[in-house]
Scaffold this motif. Structure first.
Motif, PDB file in Angstrom:
ATOM      1  N   VAL A  27       0.755  -1.151   0.333  1.00 58.73           N
ATOM      2  CA  VAL A  27      -0.270   0.208  -0.276  1.00 58.73           C
ATOM      3  C   VAL A  27       1.156   1.164   0.045  1.00 58.73           C
ATOM      4  O   VAL A  27       0.516   2.044  -0.783  1.00 58.73           O
ATOM      5  CB  VAL A  27      -0.207   0.132   1.675  1.00 58.73           C
ATOM      6  CG1 VAL A  27      -1.657   1.587   0.778  1.00 58.73           C
ATOM      7  CG2 VAL A  27      -2.054  -1.487   0.794  1.00 58.73           C
ATOM      8  N   MET A  30       1.965   2.218  -3.375  1.00 57.03           N
ATOM      9  CA  MET A  30       0.745   2.357  -4.413  1.00 57.03           C
ATOM     10  C   MET A  30       0.795   4.043  -4.077  1.00 57.03           C
ATOM     11  O   MET A  30       0.856   4.561  -5.392  1.00 57.03           O
ATOM     12  CB  MET A  30      -0.662   1.745  -3.718  1.00 57.03           C
ATOM     13  CG  MET A  30      -0.301   0.617  -4.745  1.00 57.03           C
ATOM     14  SD  MET A  30      -2.060  -0.337  -4.006  1.00 57.03           S
ATOM     15  CE  MET A  30      -2.694  -0.306  -5.136  1.00 57.03           C
ATOM     16  N   PHE A  31       1.323   3.965  -2.871  1.00 58.48           N
ATOM     17  CA  PHE A  31       1.021   6.007  -2.121  1.00 58.48           C
ATOM     18  C   PHE A  31       1.910   6.574  -3.450  1.00 58.48           C
ATOM     19  O   PHE A  31       2.025   7.803  -3.623  1.00 58.48           O
ATOM     20  CB  PHE A  31       0.996   6.007  -1.167  1.00 58.48           C
ATOM     21  CG  PHE A  31      -0.064   5.461   0.122  1.00 58.48           C
ATOM     22  CD1 PHE A  31      -1.213   4.881  -0.646  1.00 58.48           C
ATOM     23  CD2 PHE A  31      -0.246   5.291   1.112  1.00 58.48           C
ATOM     24  CE1 PHE A  31      -2.503   4.963   0.082  1.00 58.48           C
ATOM     25  CE2 PHE A  31      -1.223   5.049   1.991  1.00 58.48           C
ATOM     26  CZ  PHE A  31      -2.228   5.315   1.198  1.00 58.48           C
ATOM     27  N   GLN A  43       3.177   6.331   5.799  1.00 56.82           N
ATOM     28  CA  GLN A  43       2.847   4.304   5.962  1.00 56.82           C
ATOM     29  C   GLN A  43       3.327   3.668   6.082  1.00 56.82           C
ATOM     30  O   GLN A  43       3.455   2.369   7.543  1.00 56.82           O
ATOM     31  CB  GLN A  43       2.246   4.263   4.895  1.00 56.82           C
ATOM     32  CG  GLN A  43       1.534   2.561   4.576  1.00 56.82           C
ATOM     33  CD  GLN A  43      -0.164   2.428   4.935  1.00 56.82           C
ATOM     34  OE1 GLN A  43      -0.727   3.002   5.180  1.00 56.82           O
ATOM     35  NE2 GLN A  43      -0.241   1.060   5.084  1.00 56.82           N
TER      36      GLN A  43
ATOM     37  N   SER B   7      -7.824   0.787  -8.591  1.00 57.24           N
ATOM     38  CA  SER B   7      -7.943   1.125  -7.156  1.00 57.24           C
ATOM     39  C   SER B   7      -8.909  -0.449  -6.592  1.00 57.24           C
ATOM     40  O   SER B   7      -8.825   0.043  -5.253  1.00 57.24           O
ATOM     41  CB  SER B   7      -8.040   2.732  -7.207  1.00 57.24           C
ATOM     42  OG  SER B   7      -8.485   2.914  -5.590  1.00 57.24           O
ATOM     43  N   SER B  11      -9.129  -2.099  -3.718  1.00 56.48           N
ATOM     44  CA  SER B  11      -9.585  -1.946  -2.076  1.00 56.48           C
ATOM     45  C   SER B  11     -10.757  -2.990  -2.117  1.00 56.48           C
ATOM     46  O   SER B  11     -10.608  -3.301  -0.690  1.00 56.48           O
ATOM     47  CB  SER B  11      -9.601  -0.491  -2.103  1.00 56.48           C
ATOM     48  OG  SER B  11     -10.693   0.122  -2.770  1.00 56.48           O
ATOM     49  N   ASN B  40      -6.764  -0.526   5.913  1.00 59.56           N
ATOM     50  CA  ASN B  40      -6.219  -0.064   5.055  1.00 59.56           C
ATOM     51  C   ASN B  40      -6.489   0.364   3.699  1.00 59.56           C
ATOM     52  O   ASN B  40      -6.678   1.376   2.778  1.00 59.56           O
ATOM     53  CB  ASN B  40      -4.730  -0.791   4.396  1.00 59.56           C
ATOM     54  CG  ASN B  40      -3.958  -0.008   5.409  1.00 59.56           C
ATOM     55  OD1 ASN B  40      -2.882   0.582   4.879  1.00 59.56           O
ATOM     56  ND2 ASN B  40      -3.284  -0.638   6.798  1.00 59.56           N
ATOM     57  N   LEU B  44      -6.585   3.339   1.369  1.00 51.01           N
ATOM     58  CA  LEU B  44      -5.723   3.802  -0.370  1.00 51.01           C
ATOM     59  C   LEU B  44      -7.121   3.939  -1.601  1.00 51.01           C
ATOM     60  O   LEU B  44      -7.241   5.233  -2.246  1.00 51.01           O
ATOM     61  CB  LEU B  44      -6.219   1.992  -0.880  1.00 51.01           C
ATOM     62  CG  LEU B  44      -5.172   1.837  -1.791  1.00 51.01           C
ATOM     63  CD1 LEU B  44      -4.141   1.452  -1.424  1.00 51.01           C
ATOM     64  CD2 LEU B  44      -6.136  -0.139  -2.090  1.00 51.01           C
TER      65      LEU B  44
END
Lengths: 194, 99
Positions: A27, A30-31, A43, B7, B11, B40, B44
């Motif tokens: 994650v 991805m950020f 994160q 995305s 998610s 999370n 996202l």
């Protein structure tokens, strides 16, 4: 997604914690890929760093147990899988039509990248700012750093109350951590702490 | 698949895996991990759609969610440790409230 699925079906807590760590790092990646470097760093530091250390320590303090969640009830497992699959399809169907409407509704909103140069120009002309400030403002009016600046303006401007509330919540959590281990929790007649 | 769809897919999968962990697992710590997975998934979406719409509120919300989740984990873990001192940190052994 693979590690998220593996997290559910791990036999031990250690395995689950490692899978969660992998998910958190993905994650964060991805950020970073979406240009949210600050959030990616937070994160990694908060989740993958601090929280995972706490989780591992909590795992080490408890007894090691092997758990097989999928082998509990075959009928219940199938029913759960069907419900989760239906929920997943429902979520996917929501994602398609809802997004364009939202985009059309918010198309007239001021964009972050457009707002950033105005912010820089406004702050460059302030009294008391050194002569290097316009260069600094011009440098930071570019794409990189502009969303973070707008986010900071929001957090410490119109949403300052929420930020303060979260700060108070963290303070209360810290106090609770100090107070909770002393409380006599657990079932009546359970073994006393040695 | 568009980035938006991707995305959304990721998610949604994270959210449902977290929900499955919350429902299927019986150890409190494993349930807490599932909860983190769900948080999370929400983060996202906040970050992606905040970036897509050019709205900094999404990123600000993500920061606040990270802070709240950290506080939640700390309190949850201290509760679990306090419970595991007197009994097993398992949902089956915690059936009665005192007082």
């Amino acid at each position: 997604m693979l590690f998220a699925v593996l997290l559910v079906f791990q036999k031990t807590l250690y395995g689950s914690a490692i899978c969660l760590l992998a998910v958190l790092l993905q994650v964060a990646a991805m950020f970073f890929a979406w240009g949210a470097e600050l959030l990616g760093l937070m994160q990694v530091m908060v989740y993958a760093g601090a929280i995972m250390v706490l989780v591992v320590i909590a795992t080490m303090t408890g007894p090691t147990r092997v758990e097989r969640p999928w082998a509990r009830s075959r009928a219940g497992g199938w029913l759960g899988a069907v419900v989760l699959g239906a929920l997943f399809l429902e979520l996917l169907s929501l994602g398609g039509p809802a997004a364009p409407e939202y985009a059309a509704r918010h198309a007239s909103k001021e964009r972050v990248s457009q707002a950033a140069p105005e912010y820089a120009a406004r702050h460059a002309s302030k009294e008391g700012v050194s002569q290097a400030a316009p260069e600094y403002a011009a440098r930071h009016a570019s794409e990189s750093g502009a969303p973070e600046r707008a986010m900071a303006e929001l957090l410490f401007g119109s949403q300052a109350l929420a930020t303060e509330a979260v700060g108070v919540l963290i303070l209360v959590a810290a106090l609770a951590v100090v107070a909770l281990p002393g409380l006599p929790l657990g079932a009546p007649g359970a073994k006393e702490p040695s | 698949m568009s980035p938006e769809g991707l995305s959304w897919l990721v998610s949604a999968a994270l959210l449902l895996c977290g929900l499955a962990a919350l429902v299927l697992r019986r150890q409190l710590l494993a349930m807490l991990l599932g909860l983190e997975l769900m948080v999370n998934a929400a983060n996202l979406n906040f970050v992606f759609f905040g970036r897509e719409r050019g709205d900094p509120a999404g990123w600000a919300a993500a920061i606040l969610v990270i802070a709240v989740a950290a506080a939640e984990v700390v309190v949850g873990l201290s509760l679990i440790i306090a419970l595991s001192r007197s009994s097993e940190a398992d949902t089956e052994s915690i059936r009665e409230l005192q007082g």
